[in-house]
Design a protein around this motif. Structure first.
Motif, PDB file in Angstrom:
ATOM      1  N   PHE A  78       0.799  -1.219   0.000  1.00 31.91           N
ATOM      2  CA  PHE A  78       0.000   0.000   0.000  1.00 31.91           C
ATOM      3  C   PHE A  78       0.837   1.277   0.000  1.00 31.91           C
ATOM      4  CE2 PHE A  78      -2.493   3.294   2.237  1.00 31.91           C
ATOM      5  CZ  PHE A  78      -3.461   3.473   1.265  1.00 31.91           C
ATOM      6  N   GLY A  79       1.892   1.332   0.791  1.00 28.86           N
ATOM      7  CA  GLY A  79       2.685   2.559   0.862  1.00 28.86           C
ATOM      8  C   GLY A  79       3.805   2.454   1.868  1.00 28.86           C
ATOM      9  N   THR A  80       4.557   3.543   1.987  1.00 30.09           N
ATOM     10  CA  THR A  80       5.724   3.587   2.874  1.00 30.09           C
ATOM     11  C   THR A  80       5.775   4.947   3.564  1.00 30.09           C
ATOM     12  OG1 THR A  80       6.943   2.116   1.392  1.00 30.09           O
ATOM     13  CG2 THR A  80       8.249   3.356   2.974  1.00 30.09           C
ATOM     14  N   PHE A  81       6.202   4.933   4.815  1.00 34.92           N
ATOM     15  CA  PHE A  81       6.453   6.184   5.528  1.00 34.92           C
ATOM     16  C   PHE A  81       7.677   6.003   6.416  1.00 34.92           C
ATOM     17  CE2 PHE A  81       3.790   3.934   8.594  1.00 34.92           C
ATOM     18  CZ  PHE A  81       4.333   4.264   9.820  1.00 34.92           C
ATOM     19  N   ARG A  82       8.201   7.138   6.897  1.00 38.24           N
ATOM     20  CA  ARG A  82       9.337   7.122   7.826  1.00 38.24           C
ATOM     21  C   ARG A  82       8.913   7.756   9.133  1.00 38.24           C
ATOM     22  NH1 ARG A  82      14.414  10.179   5.830  1.00 38.24           N
ATOM     23  NH2 ARG A  82      12.968  11.878   5.931  1.00 38.24           N
ATOM     24  N   ARG A  83       9.576   7.317  10.189  1.00 39.47           N
ATOM     25  CA  ARG A  83       9.443   8.023  11.459  1.00 39.47           C
ATOM     26  C   ARG A  83      10.738   7.869  12.233  1.00 39.47           C
ATOM     27  NH1 ARG A  83       6.792   5.528  16.300  1.00 39.47           N
ATOM     28  NH2 ARG A  83       6.916   3.298  16.031  1.00 39.47           N
ATOM     29  N   PHE A  84      11.077   8.910  12.968  1.00 36.74           N
ATOM     30  CA  PHE A  84      12.288   8.937  13.775  1.00 36.74           C
ATOM     31  C   PHE A  84      11.861   8.770  15.224  1.00 36.74           C
ATOM     32  CE2 PHE A  84      13.237  11.097   9.880  1.00 36.74           C
ATOM     33  CZ  PHE A  84      14.508  10.647   9.555  1.00 36.74           C
ATOM     34  N   THR A  85      12.410   7.756  15.888  1.00 35.13           N
ATOM     35  CA  THR A  85      11.944   7.442  17.230  1.00 35.13           C
ATOM     36  C   THR A  85      13.033   6.746  18.035  1.00 35.13           C
ATOM     37  OG1 THR A  85      10.135   6.402  18.457  1.00 35.13           O
ATOM     38  CG2 THR A  85      10.983   5.183  16.569  1.00 35.13           C
ATOM     39  N   PHE A  86      12.883   6.801  19.345  1.00 34.93           N
ATOM     40  CA  PHE A  86      13.747   6.031  20.226  1.00 34.93           C
ATOM     41  C   PHE A  86      13.107   4.664  20.441  1.00 34.93           C
ATOM     42  CE2 PHE A  86      15.168   4.673  24.505  1.00 34.93           C
ATOM     43  CZ  PHE A  86      16.519   4.557  24.218  1.00 34.93           C
ATOM     44  N   MET A  87      13.891   3.607  20.328  1.00 33.94           N
ATOM     45  CA  MET A  87      13.407   2.242  20.537  1.00 33.94           C
ATOM     46  C   MET A  87      14.035   1.715  21.830  1.00 33.94           C
ATOM     47  SD  MET A  87      13.599   0.790  16.632  1.00 33.94           S
ATOM     48  CE  MET A  87      12.727  -0.718  17.034  1.00 33.94           C
ATOM     49  N   PRO A  88      13.315   1.862  22.957  1.00 31.08           N
ATOM     50  CA  PRO A  88      13.913   1.482  24.243  1.00 31.08           C
ATOM     51  C   PRO A  88      14.246  -0.004  24.344  1.00 31.08           C
ATOM     52  CG  PRO A  88      11.595   2.048  24.515  1.00 31.08           C
ATOM     53  CD  PRO A  88      11.963   2.379  23.104  1.00 31.08           C
ATOM     54  N   GLU A  89      13.500  -0.860  23.639  1.00 33.10           N
ATOM     55  CA  GLU A  89      13.789  -2.293  23.714  1.00 33.10           C
ATOM     56  C   GLU A  89      15.144  -2.647  23.094  1.00 33.10           C
ATOM     57  OE1 GLU A  89      10.859  -1.857  20.181  1.00 33.10           O
ATOM     58  OE2 GLU A  89      11.414  -0.744  21.964  1.00 33.10           O
ATOM     59  N   TYR A  90      15.664  -1.766  22.220  1.00 39.84           N
ATOM     60  CA  TYR A  90      16.986  -1.973  21.609  1.00 39.84           C
ATOM     61  C   TYR A  90      17.989  -0.911  22.049  1.00 39.84           C
ATOM     62  CZ  TYR A  90      14.264  -4.974  18.522  1.00 39.84           C
ATOM     63  OH  TYR A  90      13.433  -5.941  18.032  1.00 39.84           O
ATOM     64  N   ASP A  91      17.525   0.091  22.801  1.00 43.28           N
ATOM     65  CA  ASP A  91      18.351   1.198  23.252  1.00 43.28           C
ATOM     66  C   ASP A  91      19.013   1.920  22.076  1.00 43.28           C
ATOM     67  OD1 ASP A  91      19.364   2.933  25.188  1.00 43.28           O
ATOM     68  OD2 ASP A  91      21.236   1.797  25.376  1.00 43.28           O
ATOM     69  N   ILE A  92      18.197   2.204  21.027  1.00 39.23           N
ATOM     70  CA  ILE A  92      18.724   2.925  19.860  1.00 39.23           C
ATOM     71  C   ILE A  92      17.722   3.991  19.421  1.00 39.23           C
ATOM     72  CG2 ILE A  92      20.085   0.981  18.965  1.00 39.23           C
ATOM     73  CD1 ILE A  92      17.854   0.644  16.805  1.00 39.23           C
ATOM     74  N   TRP A  93      18.256   4.997  18.742  1.00 41.13           N
ATOM     75  CA  TRP A  93      17.442   5.958  18.008  1.00 41.13           C
ATOM     76  C   TRP A  93      17.363   5.401  16.590  1.00 41.13           C
ATOM     77  CZ3 TRP A  93      14.866  10.056  19.977  1.00 41.13           C
ATOM     78  CH2 TRP A  93      15.156  10.393  21.302  1.00 41.13           C
ATOM     79  N   ALA A  94      16.144   5.309  16.068  1.00 37.41           N
ATOM     80  CA  ALA A  94      15.952   4.655  14.775  1.00 37.41           C
ATOM     81  C   ALA A  94      15.218   5.547  13.788  1.00 37.41           C
ATOM     82  CB  ALA A  94      15.167   3.355  14.962  1.00 37.41           C
ATOM     83  N   GLU A  95      15.656   5.455  12.548  1.00 34.85           N
ATOM     84  CA  GLU A  95      14.884   5.959  11.423  1.00 34.85           C
ATOM     85  C   GLU A  95      14.137   4.745  10.895  1.00 34.85           C
ATOM     86  OE1 GLU A  95      15.259   7.579   6.854  1.00 34.85           O
ATOM     87  OE2 GLU A  95      17.079   7.156   7.978  1.00 34.85           O
ATOM     88  N   LYS A  96      12.871   4.628  11.263  1.00 33.79           N
ATOM     89  CA  LYS A  96      12.076   3.479  10.844  1.00 33.79           C
ATOM     90  C   LYS A  96      11.488   3.780   9.468  1.00 33.79           C
ATOM     91  CE  LYS A  96      10.071   0.950  13.860  1.00 33.79           C
ATOM     92  NZ  LYS A  96       9.154   0.393  14.853  1.00 33.79           N
ATOM     93  N   VAL A  97      11.763   2.898   8.527  1.00 40.72           N
ATOM     94  CA  VAL A  97      11.193   2.989   7.183  1.00 40.72           C
ATOM     95  C   VAL A  97      10.148   1.886   7.129  1.00 40.72           C
ATOM     96  CG1 VAL A  97      11.641   2.920   4.712  1.00 40.72           C
ATOM     97  CG2 VAL A  97      13.377   3.854   6.275  1.00 40.72           C
ATOM     98  N   CYS A  98       8.881   2.290   7.228  1.00 42.16           N
ATOM     99  CA  CYS A  98       7.764   1.370   7.423  1.00 42.16           C
ATOM    100  C   CYS A  98       6.995   1.161   6.117  1.00 42.16           C
ATOM    101  CB  CYS A  98       6.824   1.930   8.484  1.00 42.16           C
ATOM    102  SG  CYS A  98       7.642   2.356  10.036  1.00 42.16           S
ATOM    103  N   THR A  99       7.052  -0.042   5.579  1.00 40.14           N
ATOM    104  CA  THR A  99       6.285  -0.372   4.391  1.00 40.14           C
ATOM    105  C   THR A  99       5.007  -1.068   4.829  1.00 40.14           C
ATOM    106  OG1 THR A  99       8.297  -0.572   3.079  1.00 40.14           O
ATOM    107  CG2 THR A  99       6.308  -1.580   2.176  1.00 40.14           C
ATOM    108  N   ILE A 100       3.882  -0.564   4.332  1.00 36.50           N
ATOM    109  CA  ILE A 100       2.568  -1.048   4.730  1.00 36.50           C
ATOM    110  C   ILE A 100       1.986  -1.894   3.606  1.00 36.50           C
ATOM    111  CG2 ILE A 100       0.261  -0.406   5.536  1.00 36.50           C
ATOM    112  CD1 ILE A 100       2.601   0.521   7.394  1.00 36.50           C
ATOM    113  N   TYR A 101       1.536  -3.075   3.980  1.00 33.17           N
ATOM    114  CA  TYR A 101       0.884  -4.000   3.045  1.00 33.17           C
ATOM    115  C   TYR A 101      -0.558  -4.185   3.491  1.00 33.17           C
ATOM    116  CZ  TYR A 101       5.644  -5.151   1.629  1.00 33.17           C
ATOM    117  OH  TYR A 101       6.930  -5.085   1.173  1.00 33.17           O
ATOM    118  N   VAL A 102      -1.384  -4.661   2.584  1.00 30.14           N
ATOM    119  CA  VAL A 102      -2.760  -5.017   2.906  1.00 30.14           C
ATOM    120  C   VAL A 102      -2.888  -6.519   2.726  1.00 30.14           C
ATOM    121  CG1 VAL A 102      -5.196  -4.730   2.257  1.00 30.14           C
ATOM    122  CG2 VAL A 102      -3.643  -2.760   2.225  1.00 30.14           C
ATOM    123  N   GLY A 103      -3.521  -7.153   3.702  1.00 34.34           N
ATOM    124  CA  GLY A 103      -3.683  -8.601   3.656  1.00 34.34           C
ATOM    125  C   GLY A 103      -4.956  -9.023   4.347  1.00 34.34           C
ATOM    126  N   ARG A 104      -5.104 -10.327   4.429  1.00 31.75           N
ATOM    127  CA  ARG A 104      -6.286 -10.903   5.071  1.00 31.75           C
ATOM    128  C   ARG A 104      -5.840 -12.008   6.003  1.00 31.75           C
ATOM    129  NH1 ARG A 104      -9.804 -14.936   4.372  1.00 31.75           N
ATOM    130  NH2 ARG A 104      -8.824 -15.801   2.534  1.00 31.75           N
TER     131      ARG A 104
END
Length: 152
Positions: A78-104
């Protein structure tokens, strides 16, 4: 250019790029989402990070199974977006590149195997308001608006 949600990156932080695959999963008028308990309780699109050397579709199927206990059939990207966030479970600052799919969702195999996750069924409009990050919310609302437009 990929749309960015959730604020600009902080110039003093070093971000690690984290590609991920996530799914909008619809069945019988409802949507399958996951509730992650920690670090902060949050409703999310099922999915997650793509491991090094892993194909994005393989990662999507693995993550959906881990977070919901369901197998899924992939319909389309369907599409892609980015977000910049802290990921406490990995102790990192991440640029997440999120690809969204549609499924069932096709078959419930088990409870979620990833600790701290719970599968939930919500009405799509309720899910659009409940999702914990602005990118997921925007993508789902965009998808629902296109779906409603095509039915008219």
């Amino acid at each position: 250019m990929i749309k960015c949600y959730g604020g600009a990156p902080k110039p003093e932080k070093h971000y690690i790029r984290r590609p991920g695959a996530y799914a909008i999963l619809l069945r019988d008028g409802e949507m399958l989402v996951t509730r992650q308990a920690a670090p902060v309780p949050e409703i999310q699109l099922p999915g997650g990070g793509i491991d090094k050397g892993e194909h994005p579709i393989t990662a999507l199927h693995r993550e959906v199974m881990e977070e919901t206990g369901w197998r899924m059939a992939l319909l389309f990207r369907f599409g892609t977006f980015r977000r910049f966030t802290f990921m406490p479970e990995y102790d990192i600052w991440a640029e997440k590149v999120c690809t969204i799919y549609v499924g069932r969702p096709t078959l419930r195999m088990s409870d979620p195997t990833e600790p701290g996750h719970e599968a939930l069924w919500l009405q799509p409009q309720l899910a659009a308001d409940a999702l914990g990050n602005p990118g997921d919310r925007a993508m789902l609302k965009r998808f629902l608006s296109k779906t409603c437009d095509s039915r008219q």
